[in-house]
Design a protein around this motif. Sequence first.
Motif, PDB file in Angstrom:
ATOM      1  N   VAL A  73      13.123  -3.087   9.904  1.00 62.37           N
ATOM      2  CA  VAL A  73      14.433  -3.396   9.343  1.00 62.37           C
ATOM      3  C   VAL A  73      14.753  -2.386   8.243  1.00 62.37           C
ATOM      4  N   LEU A  74      15.975  -2.461   7.743  1.00 65.75           N
ATOM      5  CA  LEU A  74      16.367  -1.647   6.597  1.00 65.75           C
ATOM      6  C   LEU A  74      16.409  -2.522   5.364  1.00 65.75           C
ATOM      7  N   SER A  75      15.961  -1.999   4.244  1.00 65.29           N
ATOM      8  CA  SER A  75      15.804  -2.832   3.050  1.00 65.29           C
ATOM      9  C   SER A  75      17.129  -3.335   2.487  1.00 65.29           C
ATOM     10  N   THR A  76      18.236  -2.720   2.883  1.00 67.83           N
ATOM     11  CA  THR A  76      19.548  -3.165   2.398  1.00 67.83           C
ATOM     12  C   THR A  76      20.216  -4.140   3.355  1.00 67.83           C
ATOM     13  N   ASP A  77      19.546  -4.548   4.411  1.00 62.92           N
ATOM     14  CA  ASP A  77      20.128  -5.476   5.374  1.00 62.92           C
ATOM     15  C   ASP A  77      20.458  -6.796   4.681  1.00 62.92           C
ATOM     16  N   PRO A  78      21.716  -7.249   4.727  1.00 65.52           N
ATOM     17  CA  PRO A  78      22.080  -8.507   4.074  1.00 65.52           C
ATOM     18  C   PRO A  78      21.298  -9.716   4.583  1.00 65.52           C
ATOM     19  N   ALA A  79      20.774  -9.637   5.799  1.00 67.54           N
ATOM     20  CA  ALA A  79      20.000 -10.748   6.361  1.00 67.54           C
ATOM     21  C   ALA A  79      18.719 -10.988   5.577  1.00 67.54           C
ATOM     22  N   LEU A  80      18.295 -10.001   4.796  1.00 63.16           N
ATOM     23  CA  LEU A  80      17.070 -10.139   4.014  1.00 63.16           C
ATOM     24  C   LEU A  80      17.346 -10.560   2.587  1.00 63.16           C
ATOM     25  N   ALA A  81      18.597 -10.786   2.255  1.00 61.31           N
ATOM     26  CA  ALA A  81      18.950 -11.044   0.866  1.00 61.31           C
ATOM     27  C   ALA A  81      18.627 -12.475   0.439  1.00 61.31           C
ATOM     28  N   ASN A  82      18.572 -13.416   1.382  1.00 64.03           N
ATOM     29  CA  ASN A  82      18.357 -14.823   1.031  1.00 64.03           C
ATOM     30  C   ASN A  82      16.868 -15.163   1.001  1.00 64.03           C
ATOM     31  N   ALA A 123      11.647  -0.899   6.333  1.00 66.78           N
ATOM     32  CA  ALA A 123      10.824  -2.027   5.907  1.00 66.78           C
ATOM     33  C   ALA A 123      10.462  -2.844   7.139  1.00 66.78           C
ATOM     34  N   PHE A 124       9.639  -3.852   6.942  1.00 69.25           N
ATOM     35  CA  PHE A 124       9.209  -4.693   8.052  1.00 69.25           C
ATOM     36  C   PHE A 124       9.370  -6.157   7.680  1.00 69.25           C
ATOM     37  N   ALA A 125       9.880  -6.938   8.627  1.00 69.00           N
ATOM     38  CA  ALA A 125      10.170  -8.342   8.368  1.00 69.00           C
ATOM     39  C   ALA A 125       9.583  -9.233   9.458  1.00 69.00           C
ATOM     40  N   ILE A 126       9.306 -10.478   9.080  1.00 69.75           N
ATOM     41  CA  ILE A 126       8.902 -11.519  10.014  1.00 69.75           C
ATOM     42  C   ILE A 126       9.780 -12.736   9.729  1.00 69.75           C
ATOM     43  N   THR A 127       9.701 -13.734  10.567  1.00 71.44           N
ATOM     44  CA  THR A 127      10.455 -14.948  10.264  1.00 71.44           C
ATOM     45  C   THR A 127       9.732 -15.744   9.183  1.00 71.44           C
ATOM     46  N   GLU A 128      10.515 -16.497   8.433  1.00 74.57           N
ATOM     47  CA  GLU A 128       9.929 -17.384   7.433  1.00 74.57           C
ATOM     48  C   GLU A 128       8.990 -18.378   8.092  1.00 74.57           C
ATOM     49  N   LYS A 171       0.815  -1.211   0.000  1.00 76.45           N
ATOM     50  CA  LYS A 171       0.000   0.000   0.000  1.00 76.45           C
ATOM     51  C   LYS A 171       0.853   1.266   0.000  1.00 76.45           C
ATOM     52  N   LYS A 172       2.146   1.094  -0.213  1.00 81.14           N
ATOM     53  CA  LYS A 172       3.068   2.228  -0.371  1.00 81.14           C
ATOM     54  C   LYS A 172       3.068   3.160   0.835  1.00 81.14           C
ATOM     55  N   LEU A 173       3.173   2.570   2.021  1.00 78.88           N
ATOM     56  CA  LEU A 173       3.282   3.391   3.223  1.00 78.88           C
ATOM     57  C   LEU A 173       4.613   4.148   3.249  1.00 78.88           C
ATOM     58  N   GLN A 174       5.700   3.456   2.909  1.00 81.31           N
ATOM     59  CA  GLN A 174       7.017   4.070   3.007  1.00 81.31           C
ATOM     60  C   GLN A 174       7.283   5.031   1.853  1.00 81.31           C
ATOM     61  N   THR A 175       8.049   6.063   2.144  1.00 78.52           N
ATOM     62  CA  THR A 175       8.455   7.004   1.109  1.00 78.52           C
ATOM     63  C   THR A 175       9.696   6.470   0.397  1.00 78.52           C
ATOM     64  N   VAL A 176      10.025   7.092  -0.722  1.00 76.59           N
ATOM     65  CA  VAL A 176      11.308   6.795  -1.347  1.00 76.59           C
ATOM     66  C   VAL A 176      12.415   7.225  -0.395  1.00 76.59           C
ATOM     67  N   ASP A 177      13.504   6.504  -0.378  1.00 79.29           N
ATOM     68  CA  ASP A 177      14.647   6.903   0.442  1.00 79.29           C
ATOM     69  C   ASP A 177      15.947   6.617  -0.296  1.00 79.29           C
ATOM     70  N   ASN A 178      16.049   7.184  -1.477  1.00 79.80           N
ATOM     71  CA  ASN A 178      17.275   7.050  -2.260  1.00 79.80           C
ATOM     72  C   ASN A 178      18.404   7.845  -1.611  1.00 79.80           C
ATOM     73  N   ILE A 179      19.617   7.356  -1.800  1.00 78.64           N
ATOM     74  CA  ILE A 179      20.785   8.064  -1.289  1.00 78.64           C
ATOM     75  C   ILE A 179      20.984   9.342  -2.097  1.00 78.64           C
ATOM     76  N   ILE A 180      21.283  10.443  -1.391  1.00 78.62           N
ATOM     77  CA  ILE A 180      21.482  11.723  -2.074  1.00 78.62           C
ATOM     78  C   ILE A 180      22.531  12.524  -1.304  1.00 78.62           C
ATOM     79  N   PRO A 181      23.480  13.144  -2.004  1.00 77.00           N
ATOM     80  CA  PRO A 181      24.463  13.959  -1.285  1.00 77.00           C
ATOM     81  C   PRO A 181      23.859  15.276  -0.815  1.00 77.00           C
ATOM     82  N   ALA A 182      24.138  15.606   0.444  1.00 73.78           N
ATOM     83  CA  ALA A 182      23.730  16.894   0.999  1.00 73.78           C
ATOM     84  C   ALA A 182      24.989  17.667   1.367  1.00 73.78           C
ATOM     85  N   VAL A 183      25.017  18.935   0.983  1.00 77.05           N
ATOM     86  CA  VAL A 183      26.192  19.783   1.185  1.00 77.05           C
ATOM     87  C   VAL A 183      25.731  21.078   1.836  1.00 77.05           C
ATOM     88  N   SER A 184      26.560  21.640   2.695  1.00 78.36           N
ATOM     89  CA  SER A 184      26.209  22.923   3.288  1.00 78.36           C
ATOM     90  C   SER A 184      26.135  23.976   2.178  1.00 78.36           C
TER      91      SER A 184
END
Length: 329
Positions: free
Chosen positions: A320-329, A239-244, A58-71
């Motif tokens: 969880v974070l979507s880049t967590d390696p624990a979610l890769a398998n 993101a949100f995770a549960i056990t298999e 249902k697209k609760l989360q916003t986009v969170d692409n990496i972006i450089p921020a500079v003063s």
Amino acid sequence: MRTILPIAALAAVLSTAACGESGSSGTGGDDAASGSSASGDACAPVAGDQLVRLEDDKKLQTVDNIIPAVSAQAAAADPDLITTLDTVSAVLTTADLTDLIDQVDNQRESAVDVAAAYVEEQGLADGVSGGSGPVAVGGANFTESQVLANVYAEVLNAAGYTATVQSVGNREAYLPALQRNEIQAFPEYVGTLTEFLDGDDAKAVASSDLDATVQALTGLAQANQLVVGEPAEAADQNAFAITEALSEQLGGITTLSELAEACSDGSLVLGAVSECPTRPFCQPGLEETYGLEFASVEDLDLGGPTNQALEQGVVSIGLVLSTDPALAN
């Protein structure tokens, strides 16, 4: 929502769970760990080694692409600064991020070495030039931010700057330093930074539309003494995770909507950082967007502590974070 809390929080949760006193539900004991599905606790925690990231259908989360921020001060003095950092955005992918985190967290390599190898592998030092003078790159207190800060520093050094990485705390602490030009550059997140700068929890400005969110962020950044560069393809969403094991017990569910449909008994135990109960994209969003109900919410750090609580059957669902390696398998 990338704030890391004391790791002792997990030990406290595990201790109380062993006594059947986790939160207000008492669902963290032996029955939950063994996969009990008795009436009233069908969605209580179920231990398991494999984690399943549930689709945010249902697209609760916003986009969170990496972006450089500079003063803004640094960007005005040297427009090449943001241009140089944009070369990282041009190649960085989500798969890259997951691999970089895995190298640090699981293969025990240093963030400095992993960043240097990535810059060399991607040829990011080639073709950048024109830089001069010192640049302090900030890195927050979690692996991904530290790696990205070092990638930024490596590329800036290749361009002729004298870049160093400064480890900092949470956004509340480091953003004023960036605005004051005490730190010149930072690897940020499109949606999270947009919402932080907007400051109105009642109405979200960020969305699942990357272009619209970047446009909103650009204006907010300008109003807050910041300049943002180009967003990378790489994104790290909450993101949100549960056990298999719990997923299979509930019929092989893979989405948050399916979890809500299967778990109407209020027995879910949520594990998340301390900000979750008040952040619109965390507990309130899960309740309002998906209709989820929770027996209790356990205060846990992102990453290892939350993963461990899921695996040991302390919580049913974890932030969880979507880049967590624990979610890769």
